[in-house]
Enzyme design. Structure first.
Site, PDB file in Angstrom:
ATOM      1  N   GLN A 212      42.457  36.443  51.044  1.00  0.00           N
ATOM      2  CA  GLN A 212      41.184  37.185  51.198  1.00  0.00           C
ATOM      3  C   GLN A 212      41.408  38.377  52.127  1.00  0.00           C
ATOM      4  O   GLN A 212      40.563  38.693  52.968  1.00  0.00           O
ATOM      5  CB  GLN A 212      40.092  36.280  51.766  1.00  0.00           C
ATOM      6  CG  GLN A 212      39.405  35.386  50.751  1.00  0.00           C
ATOM      7  CD  GLN A 212      38.540  36.158  49.755  1.00  0.00           C
ATOM      8  OE1 GLN A 212      38.094  37.283  50.000  1.00  0.00           O
ATOM      9  NE2 GLN A 212      38.300  35.548  48.616  1.00  0.00           N
ATOM     10  N   SER A 213      42.531  39.069  51.968  1.00  0.00           N
ATOM     11  CA  SER A 213      42.918  40.094  52.933  1.00  0.00           C
ATOM     12  C   SER A 213      42.029  41.338  52.888  1.00  0.00           C
ATOM     13  O   SER A 213      41.901  41.995  51.852  1.00  0.00           O
ATOM     14  CB  SER A 213      44.365  40.506  52.641  1.00  0.00           C
ATOM     15  OG  SER A 213      44.718  41.633  53.400  1.00  0.00           O
ATOM     16  N   ASN A 214      41.442  41.660  54.041  1.00  0.00           N
ATOM     17  CA  ASN A 214      40.727  42.937  54.172  1.00  0.00           C
ATOM     18  C   ASN A 214      41.715  44.097  54.130  1.00  0.00           C
ATOM     19  O   ASN A 214      41.406  45.170  53.609  1.00  0.00           O
ATOM     20  CB  ASN A 214      39.987  42.987  55.513  1.00  0.00           C
ATOM     21  CG  ASN A 214      38.983  41.863  55.649  1.00  0.00           C
ATOM     22  OD1 ASN A 214      38.086  41.734  54.824  1.00  0.00           O
ATOM     23  ND2 ASN A 214      39.153  41.032  56.665  1.00  0.00           N
TER      24      ASN A 214
END
Ligand SMILES: *Cc1c(COP(=O)(O)O)cnc(C)c1O
Length: 332
Positions: A74-76
């Site tokens: 879920q990398s920003n």
């Protein structure tokens, strides 16, 4: 400091606002302010935008047509790297690291959904412990065979060049505080891949401002994280060419709010996200800023701040990940 000599693209209508948090502050017994780096530019904003201003400018100066990076599922950072690429007409290939076994779900919401919407060229998933640098270099080699040119951006955009984004943020904030007549006594921020924390420390040293900066860890134990932050700060300070002194004892990384591990929820995180939403209408995120605000609330409750002190929380973004944590935040 002389940051104007580095190539830079601009993605934000700076400065990002500094606001008071009177209702949250009253609820926890502290004077709290917030720097809204959730309102930086690129799709849904966040701290990686400032690092990418320098990193993508470098990629373009080197003639790259594709950026390659790595992040959690879920990398920003992956979302914002891809967003910068889209805006510049570059392609982007992502490598996602499954830090929690079984956590990659191709149809997940949150940032994962945005990877597709923003037009990612490819996503590959690797396991925790795999060599991420080797995986990115393999992608670059594939591109070379196609007559293309990849530019590798490390996880979180956290090398010396990317960290300049937060040296610039410190300078920006320092000027704003002077204009506002606001004396801040401590800064609290989430400390992950370390570029934000390191850049802020270098900015403080470069501006000769002695506001203590408290990192709240989201993954690693205190000694390891403090070592990572200091090593990166030294590299960043050398690149920025600051004259001020960086001291190891100024690197503080609190690890009491990590909980069971990176991205894994804690009751304190849920409380912090809810309190900030319900008192200030500001959305935090479950992985970074929720835990960092849990740290700020915890320190306030333990009376670690003086009654007259003003605390500034650096909001580093991340709210799109909330949509992948709906069950946890609703107590289901
Ligand atoms: C990446 C990230 C952080 C941590 O910043 P680092 O520079 O990696 O230490 C904090 N908050 C959010 C929302 C992030 O995405």
């Amino acid at each position: 400091m002389h940051l104007a000599r580095f190539p830079r693209r601009r993605y934000t209508n700076a400065p990002t606002p500094i606001e008071a948090m009177p209702r949250l502050g009253a609820a926890i017994g502290a004077n709290v302010f917030i720097k809204r780096d959730d309102l930086t530019g690129l799709a849904s904003g966040g701290n990686k935008t400032r690092k990418l201003e320098f990193l993508v400018a470098d990629a373009m100066a080197q003639g790259a047509d594709t950026v390659i990076t790595v992040g959690a599922v879920q990398s920003n950072h992956a979302r914002l790297t891809l967003a910068a690429a889209a805006k510049e007409g570059l392609k982007c290939r992502l490598i996602l690291e499954e830090r929690v076994p079984g956590s990659y779900k191709p149809d997940a919401s949150g940032n994962n959904f945005l990877f597709n919407l923003l037009g990612v060229e490819s996503v590959s998933v690797v396991k925790l412990g795999d060599d991420l640098q080797a995986a990115m270099e393999a992608v670059a080699a594939d591109l070379k065979k196609l007559g293309r040119k990849g530019y590798i951006i490390p996880g979180g955009g956290s090398n010396a060049l990317g960290s300049l984004g937060y040296v610039a943020c410190f300078e920006e904030m320092n000027g704003q505080l002077f204009d506002m007549g606001l004396k801040i006594d401590r800064i609290v921020l989430a400390s992950g891949s370390a570029g934000t924390h390191a850049g802020m420390l270098v900015g403080a040293a470069g501006c000769s401002v002695d506001i203590p900066i408290i990192g709240v860890n989201v993954r690693r134990p205190r000694p390891e994280q403090e070592g990572n932050v200091f090593a990166l700060a030294e590299k960043c300070a050398a690149l920025a060419g600051i004259r001020g002194e960086l001291r190891r004892q100024d690197v503080v990384c609190r690890d009491e709010w990590v909980g069971p591990g990176y991205s894994l929820p804690t009751p304190e995180m849920v409380e912090a996200v809810q309190m900030t939403a319900r008192n200030e209408a500001i959305l935090l995120d479950p992985v970074y800023t929720g835990k960092a605000m849990a740290g700020l609330i915890g320190m306030a409750r333990k009376k670690e701040f003086g009654a007259k002190e003003n605390i500034l929380f650096l909001h580093t973004g991340g709210a799109p990940a909330l949509y992948a944590y709906q069950n946890i935040l609703e107590g289901r």
